[in-house]
Design a protein around this motif. Sequence first.
Motif, PDB file in Angstrom:
ATOM      1  N   LYS A   1       0.816  -1.207   0.000  1.00  0.00           N
ATOM      2  CA  LYS A   1       0.000   0.000   0.000  1.00  0.00           C
ATOM      3  C   LYS A   1       0.843   1.247   0.000  1.00  0.00           C
ATOM      4  O   LYS A   1       0.363   2.341  -0.253  1.00  0.00           O
ATOM      5  CB  LYS A   1      -0.937   0.008   1.212  1.00  0.00           C
ATOM      6  CG  LYS A   1      -2.070  -0.997   1.127  1.00  0.00           C
ATOM      7  CD  LYS A   1      -2.973  -0.706  -0.047  1.00  0.00           C
ATOM      8  CE  LYS A   1      -4.027  -1.763  -0.217  1.00  0.00           C
ATOM      9  NZ  LYS A   1      -4.880  -1.511  -1.373  1.00  0.00           N
TER      10      LYS A   1
ATOM     11  N   ILE B   1      -6.698   3.058   5.350  1.00  0.00           N
ATOM     12  CA  ILE B   1      -5.892   1.968   4.797  1.00  0.00           C
ATOM     13  C   ILE B   1      -5.909   0.747   5.728  1.00  0.00           C
ATOM     14  O   ILE B   1      -6.057  -0.398   5.308  1.00  0.00           O
ATOM     15  CB  ILE B   1      -4.450   2.439   4.557  1.00  0.00           C
ATOM     16  CG1 ILE B   1      -4.423   3.463   3.424  1.00  0.00           C
ATOM     17  CG2 ILE B   1      -3.533   1.260   4.224  1.00  0.00           C
ATOM     18  CD1 ILE B   1      -3.076   4.122   3.241  1.00  0.00           C
TER      19      ILE B   1
ATOM     20  N   LYS C   1      -9.376  -0.950   5.605  1.00  0.00           N
ATOM     21  CA  LYS C   1      -9.555  -1.628   4.324  1.00  0.00           C
ATOM     22  C   LYS C   1      -8.821  -2.958   4.291  1.00  0.00           C
ATOM     23  O   LYS C   1      -9.324  -3.976   3.824  1.00  0.00           O
ATOM     24  CB  LYS C   1      -9.052  -0.714   3.213  1.00  0.00           C
ATOM     25  CG  LYS C   1      -9.381  -1.218   1.807  1.00  0.00           C
ATOM     26  CD  LYS C   1      -8.941  -0.194   0.778  1.00  0.00           C
ATOM     27  CE  LYS C   1      -9.284  -0.672  -0.627  1.00  0.00           C
ATOM     28  NZ  LYS C   1      -8.844   0.308  -1.643  1.00  0.00           N
ATOM     29  N   ASN C   2      -7.605  -2.980   4.828  1.00  0.00           N
ATOM     30  CA  ASN C   2      -6.817  -4.219   4.852  1.00  0.00           C
ATOM     31  C   ASN C   2      -7.352  -5.233   5.847  1.00  0.00           C
ATOM     32  O   ASN C   2      -7.285  -6.442   5.621  1.00  0.00           O
ATOM     33  CB  ASN C   2      -5.358  -3.904   5.156  1.00  0.00           C
ATOM     34  CG  ASN C   2      -4.646  -3.270   3.973  1.00  0.00           C
ATOM     35  OD1 ASN C   2      -4.791  -3.726   2.850  1.00  0.00           O
ATOM     36  ND2 ASN C   2      -3.897  -2.208   4.220  1.00  0.00           N
TER      37      ASN C   2
ATOM     38  N   LYS D   1     -10.149  -7.046   4.121  1.00  0.00           N
ATOM     39  CA  LYS D   1      -9.647  -7.995   3.125  1.00  0.00           C
ATOM     40  C   LYS D   1      -9.054  -9.245   3.779  1.00  0.00           C
ATOM     41  O   LYS D   1      -9.313 -10.370   3.365  1.00  0.00           O
ATOM     42  CB  LYS D   1      -8.607  -7.321   2.238  1.00  0.00           C
ATOM     43  CG  LYS D   1      -9.197  -6.342   1.240  1.00  0.00           C
ATOM     44  CD  LYS D   1      -8.124  -5.830   0.290  1.00  0.00           C
ATOM     45  CE  LYS D   1      -8.746  -4.940  -0.781  1.00  0.00           C
ATOM     46  NZ  LYS D   1      -7.726  -4.460  -1.730  1.00  0.00           N
ATOM     47  N   VAL D   2      -8.249  -9.029   4.809  1.00  0.00           N
ATOM     48  CA  VAL D   2      -7.632 -10.167   5.499  1.00  0.00           C
ATOM     49  C   VAL D   2      -8.681 -11.040   6.171  1.00  0.00           C
ATOM     50  O   VAL D   2      -8.623 -12.273   6.145  1.00  0.00           O
ATOM     51  CB  VAL D   2      -6.592  -9.671   6.526  1.00  0.00           C
ATOM     52  CG1 VAL D   2      -6.116 -10.838   7.387  1.00  0.00           C
ATOM     53  CG2 VAL D   2      -5.420  -9.027   5.816  1.00  0.00           C
TER      54      VAL D   2
END
Length: 300
Positions: A1, A20, A23-24, A27-28
């Motif tokens: 990122k 950020i 968002k991660n 996803k994880v």
Amino acid sequence: KFQNTSFTNILLDPDKMKKIFLKNVVKVSALLASFILSSIYVIKTPVMNFQLIRTETLVTKQHEFKVDAGHNYHEKSSCRRQCTQRINKIYFEHGAAGIGDRLTALHMLAQMAGYLCADLELPPPYIHLNSVHNDGKQISDIIQWQDLRNMTFLPDNAPVFSARKTFEDNFTEWRKVPVYDAEKDYPGWSHIVTQNDGDLLSDYLKVQDLSWAQKKGTKFGFIWEIHQSIYTSSLFDVGPPLPEPSHIVTEGTDFREDMRPYLLSFRHFRPDVIENIGCIYSDDSDKSSVPSHMQIIRNQ
């Protein structure tokens, strides 16, 4: 990122860092959830098989009986002989030793007793256990084997240690040979005594045939007294597994060769015995047979 972004600007802008990060995290989390669900679907069966792979096979493939590293038994199809009654008695007395030595011998005897439709009648622990292994202190005469091990037969959970006591609580002649007065207390019964360097295997074959010859509801059984070492005996001369009964039994009863009981050898006594094999007749694994008070003492 951080690849096409000013690292300094991100550090100076908390809102961008927060976006950020969140968002991660999403996803994880999605990736982990997908992995877990696919794992449950794909490896459900292999996981169960993996438990069996890490086991030692105790008997032939016909009855697939296994024991894992915790000495817990897993059975796919029963190999055991079904006894309508346990009228017979096996008595064992030979010197004194540590509890591990005695429990190993009793484990072996329990397998034979289960197969022979017998139970075990033993001298109390203070006769069998050496004070050397108890900090030099004599074992109390009020301690019973049931206080040390909760051994039961499979599958009915009947006690391995006989509930039909022959001897009074104040009996002291446990090392007498023979210890039973069979003519007086058990008239009509077969009485076999194996002592010193007797042929334990030959006597086993005798009681095996006697056991198979018994009719349902009989009031006459056998008493088998053993006054010698199990580990160095002739039981291991042709096994494991132990020999089959006579042709009269194999051809005239529902005997199957996979019924023969499990026989455990000590390698330093019998290095020629390379495999322990036979059917398990008692549940005396650490997981299920150690009384709760003994587990507390062991943990301490």
